[in-house]
Write an enzyme that holds these catalytic residues in place. Structure first.
Site, PDB file in Angstrom:
ATOM      1  N   ARG A 185      -2.421  -2.014  -3.601  1.00  0.00           N
ATOM      2  CA  ARG A 185      -3.710  -1.384  -3.386  1.00  0.00           C
ATOM      3  C   ARG A 185      -3.753  -0.098  -4.214  1.00  0.00           C
ATOM      4  O   ARG A 185      -2.809   0.700  -4.190  1.00  0.00           O
ATOM      5  CB  ARG A 185      -3.856  -1.035  -1.908  1.00  0.00           C
ATOM      6  CG  ARG A 185      -5.097  -0.242  -1.639  1.00  0.00           C
ATOM      7  CD  ARG A 185      -4.967   0.537  -0.365  1.00  0.00           C
ATOM      8  NE  ARG A 185      -6.180   1.296  -0.165  1.00  0.00           N
ATOM      9  CZ  ARG A 185      -6.217   2.469   0.421  1.00  0.00           C
ATOM     10  NH1 ARG A 185      -5.116   3.037   0.842  1.00  0.00           N
ATOM     11  NH2 ARG A 185      -7.358   3.090   0.578  1.00  0.00           N
ATOM     12  N   HIS A 217     -12.786   1.863  -0.158  1.00  0.00           N
ATOM     13  CA  HIS A 217     -12.769   0.760   0.823  1.00  0.00           C
ATOM     14  C   HIS A 217     -13.402  -0.522   0.263  1.00  0.00           C
ATOM     15  O   HIS A 217     -13.829  -1.386   1.045  1.00  0.00           O
ATOM     16  CB  HIS A 217     -13.561   1.130   2.105  1.00  0.00           C
ATOM     17  CG  HIS A 217     -12.991   2.252   2.911  1.00  0.00           C
ATOM     18  ND1 HIS A 217     -13.789   3.136   3.596  1.00  0.00           N
ATOM     19  CD2 HIS A 217     -11.723   2.629   3.166  1.00  0.00           C
ATOM     20  CE1 HIS A 217     -13.037   4.021   4.245  1.00  0.00           C
ATOM     21  NE2 HIS A 217     -11.780   3.731   3.990  1.00  0.00           N
ATOM     22  N   GLU A 236      -7.643  -6.101   4.410  1.00  0.00           N
ATOM     23  CA  GLU A 236      -7.521  -5.782   2.988  1.00  0.00           C
ATOM     24  C   GLU A 236      -6.291  -6.443   2.376  1.00  0.00           C
ATOM     25  O   GLU A 236      -6.297  -6.834   1.212  1.00  0.00           O
ATOM     26  CB  GLU A 236      -7.443  -4.252   2.824  1.00  0.00           C
ATOM     27  CG  GLU A 236      -8.765  -3.576   3.144  1.00  0.00           C
ATOM     28  CD  GLU A 236      -8.638  -2.137   3.609  1.00  0.00           C
ATOM     29  OE1 GLU A 236      -8.126  -1.922   4.727  1.00  0.00           O
ATOM     30  OE2 GLU A 236      -9.042  -1.235   2.869  1.00  0.00           O
ATOM     31  N   ASN A 270       0.867  -1.180   0.000  1.00  0.00           N
ATOM     32  CA  ASN A 270       0.000   0.000   0.000  1.00  0.00           C
ATOM     33  C   ASN A 270       0.909   1.236   0.000  1.00  0.00           C
ATOM     34  O   ASN A 270       1.493   1.580   1.015  1.00  0.00           O
ATOM     35  CB  ASN A 270      -0.894  -0.017   1.241  1.00  0.00           C
ATOM     36  CG  ASN A 270      -1.887   1.129   1.239  1.00  0.00           C
ATOM     37  OD1 ASN A 270      -1.807   2.033   0.414  1.00  0.00           O
ATOM     38  ND2 ASN A 270      -2.819   1.095   2.169  1.00  0.00           N
ATOM     39  N   ARG A 291     -13.207  14.475   7.824  1.00  0.00           N
ATOM     40  CA  ARG A 291     -14.049  14.800   6.666  1.00  0.00           C
ATOM     41  C   ARG A 291     -15.495  15.055   7.093  1.00  0.00           C
ATOM     42  O   ARG A 291     -16.002  14.380   7.986  1.00  0.00           O
ATOM     43  CB  ARG A 291     -14.036  13.659   5.646  1.00  0.00           C
ATOM     44  CG  ARG A 291     -12.680  13.391   5.028  1.00  0.00           C
ATOM     45  CD  ARG A 291     -12.836  12.411   3.866  1.00  0.00           C
ATOM     46  NE  ARG A 291     -11.554  11.966   3.365  1.00  0.00           N
ATOM     47  CZ  ARG A 291     -11.062  10.722   3.504  1.00  0.00           C
ATOM     48  NH1 ARG A 291     -11.777   9.795   4.108  1.00  0.00           N
ATOM     49  NH2 ARG A 291      -9.884  10.409   3.020  1.00  0.00           N
ATOM     50  N   LYS A 347       3.518   0.752   2.923  1.00  0.00           N
ATOM     51  CA  LYS A 347       3.199  -0.311   3.882  1.00  0.00           C
ATOM     52  C   LYS A 347       3.312  -1.636   3.173  1.00  0.00           C
ATOM     53  O   LYS A 347       2.908  -1.738   2.009  1.00  0.00           O
ATOM     54  CB  LYS A 347       1.754  -0.163   4.368  1.00  0.00           C
ATOM     55  CG  LYS A 347       1.606   0.651   5.616  1.00  0.00           C
ATOM     56  CD  LYS A 347       0.200   0.466   6.190  1.00  0.00           C
ATOM     57  CE  LYS A 347      -0.453   1.815   6.320  1.00  0.00           C
ATOM     58  NZ  LYS A 347      -1.847   1.812   6.637  1.00  0.00           N
TER      59      LYS A 347
END
Ligand code: ADP
Length: 398
Positions: A89, A179, A384, A7, A240, A14
């Site tokens: 990802r 997601h 994930e 990622n 957000r 990551k």
């Protein structure tokens, strides 16, 4: 077979290295502050503690080189040839991808074309791919899109905005969601835990972390999701706003002499928990405040809870009133019994009943609805990375 799940962010990388098909994590870690004066990385090997190294990381290529050297040095791999695939990802796959895809010139071109929709992310993903091309030449790589699960399932009526049609045809303005990898994993895992085939159950998944989104999943197919063209749409999150009247943008721009981009940036980074509380974007900080009797913290959580429940109620309707389970996951969904209780208490009208004792656990999979609840409530840690590794095996072995 060893498979790497990656990622890449604009200043971070990551990774998790899996032994597949056993899905055993051999090593994991993160490289941070890439491109800054001083960077660092943390690596933990299966069964050992994370260790920390400070080192300059001028770019992602240096981070990848260091990562591969560490794997060799620590004997996690004996030769780089053991790594049979690398899965990345990718935040935005736009309309092009309904499935994960092999990295090739075509798919890279599309990920590049979509940079406008996810400027920081897609650019970083491509840089990550190139770094692995350089240091693991010949090893197959895969793109796993956050959007493809949604794109595969949503009908036009769910993903279209009621804006001038030309905005859609010329600029691709529509809902793509995010997601998706997590929502797909959670729905399958929930069905498995329920002892059912995912095709036979309807599930509403709530991925609630710093970023938060929900999805309505019918027989394993995503029918709707709360994030939109970008992750700003939907429920209030750490920083957000989630949905607001778009007029706020021009109104604040005019009042404060700012341009639209600056205001939208504030909706992304200075709103949500942080903006309302004027204290913190972190749920733990606000829970602590609430426990001390802070009314604002309580309001912040209630504003979010109302919106989350609005989505669940509308998805319940969209799924024809047939919902078998609601799943809570990600940082807050997995770890905060208070959050789950606050939501479920408001779901009483659709027959949700929970066992507060059972709910008072965290960080593992468990069902916390009562036997007479019309809808099962589950807490399930998301994963994930394992989906990325599974897809990488599937596509590289083709
Ligand atoms: P991201 O979207 O960045 O991946 P995460 O899924 O890691 O976010 O979620 C981060 C959020 O999870 C933070 O608000 C954090 O406070 C919250 N969180 C983590 N652990 C707990 C806990 N034990 N109780 C309540 N909230 C928690």
């Amino acid at each position: 077979m060893k498979i790497m799940s990656i990622n890449c962010g604009s200043s971070s990388l990551k990774f998790k290295l899996f032994e597949m098909p056993e899905e055993k994590v051999l090593a994991e870690g993160i490289f941070e502050r890439i491109g800054m004066e001083m960077g660092d990385y943390k690596i933990s090997q299966f069964g050992s503690k994370k260790d920390y190294t400070e080192v300059a990381l001028p770019d992602h290529s240096v981070a990848v080189e260091l990562l591969l050297n560490e794997l060799l040095k620590r004997g996690i791999v004996n030769s780089l040839e053991e790594i049979k695939g690398v899965g990345h990802r990718v935040v935005q796959g736009g309309k092009y991808f309904t499935e994960s895809a092999l990295v090739d010139e075509w798919s890279k071109g599309k990920v590049r074309e979509l940079i406008d929709l996810a400027p920081l992310h897609n650019k970083a993903h491509l840089i990550g791919v190139e770094a692995f091309e350089k240091h693991l030449p010949g090893v197959k790589q895969i793109f796993v899109f956050d959007t493809s699960f949604h794109n595969r399932g949503m009908k036009e009526e769910a993903f279209m905005y009621a804006v001038p049609w030309r905005w859609y045809t010329e600029y691709g303005i529509r809902k793509y969601g995010a997601h998706g990898t997590s929502h797909e994993y959670l729905s399958k895992e929930c069905a498995r835990l329920m002892g059912k085939d995912v095709k036979d159950v309807n599930i509403i998944t709530c991925h609630i972390g710093n970023g938060a989104s929900l999805a309505a999943i019918e027989g394993g197919v995503c029918k709707d999701t709360s994030m939109g063209l970008t992750p700003l749409e939907g429920v209030p999150m750490g920083t957000r706003t989630g949905n607001i009247d778009p007029t706020v943008v021009s109104y604040i721009a005019e009042k404060e002499g700012k341009d639209a981009k600056t205001v939208v940036n504030e909706l992304n980074k200075k709103s949500g928990y942080l903006g309302l509380s004027e204290y913190s974007s972190d749920a733990r900080d606000l829970e602590e405040k609430e426990e001390q009797g802070d009314e604002r913290a309580k309001l912040v959580f209630n504003v979010q809870a109302k919106r989350v429940v609005d989505y669940i109620a509308s998805y319940w309707m969209y799924l024809g009133g047939k919902v078998d389970a609601i799943v809570f996951s990600a940082g807050i969904g997995e770890n905060s019994p208070q959050f789950r209780e606050r939501i479920c208490a408001r779901l009483f009208p659709i027959g949700v009943k929970i066992d507060k004792e059972v709910n008072n656990q965290r960080g593992k999979a468990f069902k916390f609805s009562t036997a007479d609840s019309k809808i099962e409530c589950w807490c399930i840690p998301t994963d994930e990375e394992v989906v990325i590794a599974r897809d990488t095996v599937r596509l590289t072995q083709k």
